[in-house]
Design a protein around this motif. Structure first.
Motif, PDB file in Angstrom:
ATOM      1  N   VAL A  11       0.854  -1.187   0.000  1.00 11.19           N
ATOM      2  CA  VAL A  11       0.000   0.000   0.000  1.00 11.19           C
ATOM      3  C   VAL A  11       0.890   1.237   0.000  1.00 11.19           C
ATOM      4  O   VAL A  11       1.854   1.323   0.737  1.00 11.19           O
ATOM      5  CB  VAL A  11      -0.992   0.012   1.194  1.00 11.19           C
ATOM      6  N   GLY A  12       0.572   2.160  -0.889  1.00  8.13           N
ATOM      7  CA  GLY A  12       1.283   3.424  -0.962  1.00  8.13           C
ATOM      8  C   GLY A  12       0.554   4.463  -0.130  1.00  8.13           C
ATOM      9  O   GLY A  12      -0.630   4.701  -0.319  1.00  8.13           O
ATOM     10  N   VAL A  13       1.278   5.064   0.818  1.00 11.02           N
ATOM     11  CA  VAL A  13       0.693   6.061   1.711  1.00 11.02           C
ATOM     12  C   VAL A  13       1.559   7.309   1.678  1.00 11.02           C
ATOM     13  O   VAL A  13       2.764   7.234   1.914  1.00 11.02           O
ATOM     14  CB  VAL A  13       0.583   5.515   3.155  1.00 11.02           C
TER      15      VAL A  13
ATOM     16  N   THR B  24      -6.948  10.253   0.756  1.00 13.40           N
ATOM     17  CA  THR B  24      -7.244   9.028   0.003  1.00 13.40           C
ATOM     18  C   THR B  24      -6.194   7.948   0.253  1.00 13.40           C
ATOM     19  O   THR B  24      -6.521   6.767   0.290  1.00 13.40           O
ATOM     20  CB  THR B  24      -7.381   9.296  -1.510  1.00 13.40           C
ATOM     21  N   SER B  25      -4.938   8.351   0.462  1.00  6.61           N
ATOM     22  CA  SER B  25      -3.912   7.339   0.736  1.00  6.61           C
ATOM     23  C   SER B  25      -4.096   6.763   2.142  1.00  6.61           C
ATOM     24  O   SER B  25      -3.820   5.586   2.363  1.00  6.61           O
ATOM     25  CB  SER B  25      -2.505   7.904   0.554  1.00  6.61           C
ATOM     26  N   LEU B  26      -4.565   7.575   3.080  1.00  3.02           N
ATOM     27  CA  LEU B  26      -4.833   7.063   4.426  1.00  3.02           C
ATOM     28  C   LEU B  26      -6.008   6.087   4.407  1.00  3.02           C
ATOM     29  O   LEU B  26      -5.984   5.065   5.099  1.00  3.02           O
ATOM     30  CB  LEU B  26      -5.096   8.218   5.391  1.00  3.02           C
TER      31      LEU B  26
ATOM     32  N   GLY C 180      -4.470   5.209  -3.061  1.00  7.62           N
ATOM     33  CA  GLY C 180      -5.616   6.107  -3.011  1.00  7.62           C
ATOM     34  C   GLY C 180      -5.820   6.776  -4.354  1.00  7.62           C
ATOM     35  O   GLY C 180      -4.886   6.956  -5.133  1.00  7.62           O
ATOM     36  N   ALA C 181      -7.061   7.154  -4.613  1.00 10.71           N
ATOM     37  CA  ALA C 181      -7.381   7.867  -5.847  1.00 10.71           C
ATOM     38  C   ALA C 181      -6.768   9.263  -5.791  1.00 10.71           C
ATOM     39  O   ALA C 181      -6.702   9.886  -4.735  1.00 10.71           O
ATOM     40  CB  ALA C 181      -8.891   7.966  -6.012  1.00 10.71           C
TER      41      ALA C 181
ATOM     42  N   VAL D 137      -8.574   3.169  -3.903  1.00 10.94           N
ATOM     43  CA  VAL D 137      -9.529   3.533  -2.866  1.00 10.94           C
ATOM     44  C   VAL D 137      -9.863   5.018  -2.998  1.00 10.94           C
ATOM     45  O   VAL D 137      -8.956   5.837  -3.029  1.00 10.94           O
ATOM     46  CB  VAL D 137      -8.953   3.219  -1.463  1.00 10.94           C
ATOM     47  N   PRO D 138     -11.151   5.361  -3.082  1.00 14.11           N
ATOM     48  CA  PRO D 138     -11.527   6.783  -3.230  1.00 14.11           C
ATOM     49  C   PRO D 138     -11.297   7.587  -1.953  1.00 14.11           C
ATOM     50  O   PRO D 138     -11.216   7.080  -0.894  1.00 14.11           O
ATOM     51  CB  PRO D 138     -13.007   6.731  -3.569  1.00 14.11           C
TER      52      PRO D 138
END
Length: 147
Positions: A16-18, A23-25, A118-119, A146-147
């Motif tokens: 997962v890219g944060v 949106t990344s959270l 995240g989007a 993920v939106p």
């Protein structure tokens, strides 16, 4: 039909890219839920980036690079606390560079089963293309946006 298959049908490693954006959270929370339910290893990647325009201004690159590293460290600290609270097996990776290039490199190196991002909320990505869109078009792994 020949006997029972041992193993799992779900992902073994989830990347997962944060980056600290909302949106990344959300993507991180969603990936953590999947990892918990599937007993998967969670690889949380934070990529410290600097603007290509910063290279044009003397001294600005060093300041922006330091700021990007500080933000990445804060995001990784939050991710570490989240993993500990949920008692998940995971790994935190912090790299510098282009997010697409680094996520592709990590996904290939670690042979991940799923990539979650995240989007994008940036208007400029409609022209250039978002990270999520580029990862989907790469077609190397299942990608959840993920939106």
């Amino acid at each position: 039909m020949t006997g029972f298959e041992l193993g799992t049908d779900g992902p073994g490693t989830i990347l997962v890219g944060v980056d600290g954006s909302i949106t990344s959270l959300r993507a991180g929370a969603w990936a953590a839920g999947v990892a918990r339910r599937q007993h998967a290893h969670l690889l949380v990647a934070t990529v410290a980036t600097t603007s290509s325009l910063a290279a044009m201004a003397p001294g600005a690159l060093a300041v922006l690079s330091d700021t990007a590293q500080q933000l990445a460290a804060e995001v990784q600290g939050e991710a570490k606390r989240y993993l500990e609270d949920l008692a998940l097996t995971g790994e935190l990776v912090r790299v510098a560079g282009d997010p697409y290039t680094e996520i592709v490199r990590l996904a290939d190196e670690r042979r991940v089963d799923l990539v979650v991002v995240g989007a994008s909320t940036s208007a400029g990505h409609r022209i250039v293309g978002s990270l999520a869109g580029r990862l989907v078009r790469a077609g190397k792994w299942p990608v959840t946006v993920v939106p």
